[in-house]
Design a protein around this motif. Structure first.
Motif, short mmCIF file in Angstrom:
data_model
loop_
_atom_site.label_atom_id
_atom_site.label_comp_id
_atom_site.label_asym_id
_atom_site.label_seq_id
_atom_site.Cartn_x
_atom_site.Cartn_y
_atom_site.Cartn_z
N MET A 140 0.79 -1.23 0.00
CA MET A 140 0.00 0.00 0.00
C MET A 140 0.83 1.29 0.00
O MET A 140 0.55 2.19 -0.79
CB MET A 140 -0.98 -0.04 1.17
N PRO A 141 1.87 1.43 0.85
CA PRO A 141 2.63 2.69 0.79
C PRO A 141 3.36 2.87 -0.54
O PRO A 141 3.58 4.00 -0.98
CB PRO A 141 3.65 2.53 1.94
N GLN A 142 3.73 1.76 -1.16
CA GLN A 142 4.48 1.85 -2.41
C GLN A 142 3.63 2.47 -3.52
O GLN A 142 4.01 3.46 -4.15
CB GLN A 142 4.98 0.45 -2.83
N ILE A 143 2.47 1.89 -3.79
CA ILE A 143 1.63 2.42 -4.87
C ILE A 143 1.06 3.78 -4.50
O ILE A 143 0.86 4.63 -5.37
CB ILE A 143 0.50 1.41 -5.23
N ASN A 144 0.83 4.00 -3.20
CA ASN A 144 0.31 5.29 -2.77
C ASN A 144 1.29 6.40 -3.12
O ASN A 144 0.91 7.46 -3.62
CB ASN A 144 0.05 5.25 -1.25
N ASN A 145 2.58 6.17 -2.87
CA ASN A 145 3.59 7.17 -3.18
C ASN A 145 3.83 7.28 -4.68
O ASN A 145 4.06 8.37 -5.20
CB ASN A 145 4.90 6.84 -2.47
N GLY A 180 -2.77 3.20 -10.41
CA GLY A 180 -3.03 2.01 -9.60
C GLY A 180 -3.43 0.81 -10.43
O GLY A 180 -2.88 -0.30 -10.27
N VAL A 181 -4.37 0.98 -11.32
CA VAL A 181 -4.86 -0.13 -12.14
C VAL A 181 -3.78 -0.61 -13.10
O VAL A 181 -3.55 -1.83 -13.26
CB VAL A 181 -6.13 0.28 -12.92
N GLY A 182 -3.09 0.31 -13.77
CA GLY A 182 -2.05 -0.06 -14.73
C GLY A 182 -0.93 -0.86 -14.11
O GLY A 182 -0.53 -1.92 -14.63
N LEU A 183 -0.42 -0.40 -12.97
CA LEU A 183 0.68 -1.11 -12.32
C LEU A 183 0.21 -2.40 -11.64
O LEU A 183 0.99 -3.34 -11.50
CB LEU A 183 1.36 -0.19 -11.31
N MET A 239 1.31 -9.87 -13.53
CA MET A 239 2.06 -10.59 -14.56
C MET A 239 3.40 -11.11 -14.03
O MET A 239 3.89 -12.16 -14.43
CB MET A 239 2.29 -9.69 -15.77
N VAL A 240 4.01 -10.33 -13.11
CA VAL A 240 5.32 -10.72 -12.57
C VAL A 240 5.19 -11.77 -11.47
O VAL A 240 5.86 -12.80 -11.50
CB VAL A 240 6.08 -9.50 -12.04
N TYR A 286 -3.69 -9.39 -2.98
CA TYR A 286 -2.52 -8.50 -2.98
C TYR A 286 -2.59 -7.52 -4.15
O TYR A 286 -2.36 -6.32 -3.99
CB TYR A 286 -1.25 -9.34 -3.06
N VAL A 287 -2.93 -8.03 -5.32
CA VAL A 287 -3.01 -7.19 -6.52
C VAL A 287 -4.17 -6.20 -6.40
O VAL A 287 -4.03 -5.02 -6.75
CB VAL A 287 -3.16 -8.06 -7.78
N VAL A 288 -5.31 -6.66 -5.90
CA VAL A 288 -6.48 -5.78 -5.76
C VAL A 288 -6.18 -4.64 -4.79
O VAL A 288 -6.46 -3.47 -5.07
CB VAL A 288 -7.72 -6.58 -5.28
N MET A 289 -5.57 -4.96 -3.64
CA MET A 289 -5.25 -3.93 -2.66
C MET A 289 -4.21 -2.95 -3.19
O MET A 289 -4.21 -1.77 -2.84
CB MET A 289 -4.77 -4.56 -1.35
N PHE A 290 -3.33 -3.43 -4.04
CA PHE A 290 -2.33 -2.58 -4.67
C PHE A 290 -3.01 -1.49 -5.50
O PHE A 290 -2.63 -0.32 -5.46
CB PHE A 290 -1.42 -3.44 -5.55
#
Length: 566
Positions: free
Chosen positions: A169-174, A191-194, A200-201, A508-512
């Motif tokens: 969460m802090p990573q995508i938020n920043n 958020g959606v793009g990443l 995929m990774v 994990y992906v959804v929360m990201f």
């Protein structure tokens, strides 16, 4: 009180017993100091050997494991080199002033030994899973050596929580915050793009994660270091004063200067240690999970590799970020910005940052443990506005730990989708706006990645410098999220077996994606709580195994002298 404010207050309450508790900095530093002395300063004596191991000098193809030493180090670094290096350093300076950086250094130096210990033990007691890959980490030595499965379960649960609160969460938020500031890209698109790229990774498991990490990490580190040096040397006359500010205020706390209201010794130390831990994760036990996948017969060899992490992460990259911020002077300047509602505090009376008595009372109010001793109290009442500006007094607006200036109150016109200034009366209750839809803008201190991005514009590259932060943060934070997905799924395997992994990855992906649009302050507070929930069980575990650790290191050097260590 809305749900965001309730969550924030709940996290503050928990943090009071964890990362912000008086004992925590001393505990973390104390464990590192104990092992540094007990093992004879391994961060100094084994540094050269660590470099040789990473270069593959002693590696053998048939060694058990999934990745090379360099790939394991890159994966672990991708997990640690993230928002802590860009946003976290800025946050530490914003809260604790320059003195906080000294305590980040102390945490990193002693953390090199702590990391050496936790990785060695985790590698030693790792297991092979159903799919043939290695799984390790503190939960395995807690169960397999200490016979304390209950402690392993606590650690694994905390790892899953922390994978969201620290690595996700802090990573995508920043990332979203900086991409919006730099390219005006809506947070939800980032958020959606990443999130799609992340999925995929991580589906490919540790081998794909390690392959991505060993290619991206060296590039992103070089890019960021070059960009930072261009700012630092542009402001070369402030390099020595920056170091003087860090060292000179270590035991007194940071003095008030500009818009910065100062910080006590205890607060600077707490924030420095806390941010240092968030940055290099030494003592948390997370990187030990990545290193457990490394090929090698001798656990201590991988432990030596890991002691390079805090050195690269904190003593090099975080120090460069700190020098960029301090030498450029942006940390004490007020900048035009849109105020986060969790950063705003309305207080009763007219207060200023232009006289020492007001500054001291405001500082006491802003530091949680001294708040009750301050004469400053929350404001409740009505504020009259004309064309967005206040025409009534009796209150002061604090934003981002500073006295706000040139404040305007705006609302969104639903017909035109444009902001328009408010004329009328707004209500404040217990220091907060009752109408949470009101948008407040003005000049104040800024923090996190926005502060670092602003600092990078004060160099040879001018306004283009912020692109270094945007690209660096994108790479740093995204690879951190990748690494932490692996930590989380190893914890899920420990608790539930392979059947739980796919469910975890989907969540994990959804929360990201969701975290891209969540309030910044709340996300950082969640991270502060989650990180300590892993650290406390891990520190207990390695202390209980101190004799085992010493014997393992002795065995390594005995085998090395025989030519059998790899």
């Amino acid at each position: 009180m809305d749900i965001i404010e309730t969550i924030k207050n709940g996290l503050d309450f928990l943090d009071g017993f964890l990362g912000s508790a008086d004992y925590f900095p001393y505990l973390l530093i104390g464990v590192g100091l104990f092992f540094t002395i007990y093992l004879g300063f391994p961060q100094v004596r084994y540094f050269g050997q660590a470099v040789r191991i990473v270069k593959g000098k002693y590696s053998k193809k048939d060694d058990p494991g999934d990745t090379s030493h360099f790939a394991a180090l890159s994966t672990a670094l991708s997990g640690t080199v993230g928002t802590g290096n860009i946003g976290g350093v800025a946050l530490a300076i914003w809260i604790g002033g320059p003195a906080a950086i000294f305590w980040m250094w102390v945490t990193a130096f002693l953390g090199m030994t702590t990391k050496f210990v936790e990785v060695t033990l985790s590698h030693k007691y790792r297991e092979k899973t159903e799919d043939g890959t290695m799984a390790g980490g503190p939960m395995y030595y807690m169960e397999n050596k200490l016979n304390m499965k209950w402690l392993g379960i606590i650690f694994a649960i905390a790892t899953i929580i922390s994978s969201f609160g620290t690595g996700n969460m802090p990573q995508i938020n920043n990332i979203a915050q900086v991409m919006n500031d730099t390219f005006s890209l809506p947070n939800w698109i980032t958020g959606v793009g990443l999130a799609i790229l992340l999925a995929m990774v991580i589906i490919g498991g540790i081998k794909r994660i390690a392959k991505v990490a060993e290619r991206v990490v060296p590039f992103m580190a070089a890019l960021y270091v070059i960009g930072a040096l261009l700012v630092i040397f542009y402001n070369y006359e402030n390099i020595i004063p920056s170091f003087s500010a860090i060292i000179g205020s270590v035991f007194s706390g940071s003095s008030a200067v500009g818009g910065f209201l100062g910080a006590s010794f205890a607060y600077a130390m707490q924030r420095g240690v806390n941010r240092g831990l968030f940055s290099n994760e030494a003592g948390q036990g997370s990187a030990a999970i990545a290193h457990s996948a490394a090929k090698g017969k001798e656990p201590a060899s991988e432990g030596m590799v890991s002691l390079l992490e805090p050195f690269i992460d904190t003593l090099i990259i975080c120090t460069l970020t700190a020098l960029v911020i301090l030498s450029s002077g942006v940390w004490k300047d007020k900048h035009q910005n849109t105020f986060d509602r969790t950063d705003m505090k309305f207080v009763a009376g007219d207060w200023t940052d232009q006289n020492s008595e007001d500054i001291e009372q405001l500082r006491l109010y802003l530091e949680p443990k001294s708040k009750d001793s301050s004469e400053v109290k929350p404001f409740s009442g009505s504020i009259s506005l004309q064309d967005g500006e206040a025409i009534s007094d009796g209150y002061t607006l604090l934003n981002a730990n500073s006295v706000a200036e040139e404040v305007t109150y705006m609302e969104l016109d639903t017909k035109t989708e444009q902001l328009s200034p408010i004329t009328g009366v707004i209500t404040v209750k217990n220091g907060s706006l009752e109408n949470q839809d009101i948008i407040v803008q003005g000049k104040s201190l800024i923090h996190s990645a926005s502060l670092t991005a602003e600092a990078f514009t004060r160099g040879f590259m001018g306004e283009h410098g912020k692109y270094i932060v945007s690209i660096g943060l994108l790479l740093f934070a995204f690879t951190t999220a990748i690494a932490w997905s692996y930590y989380g799924d190893r914890a899920v395997i420990y608790l539930f077996g392979h059947k739980g992994v796919m469910v975890y990855r989907v969540v994990y992906v959804v929360m990201f994606a969701v975290a891209a649009v969540i309030d910044t302050t709340v996300v950082w507070k969640l991270a502060s709580v989650a990180i300590v929930m892993m650290t406390l069980p891990n520190l207990l575990g390695i202390m209980l195994l101190h004799k085992d650790m010493k014997q393992t290191v002795k065995q390594y050097w005995d085998d090395f002298r025989k030519g059998d260590a790899h």
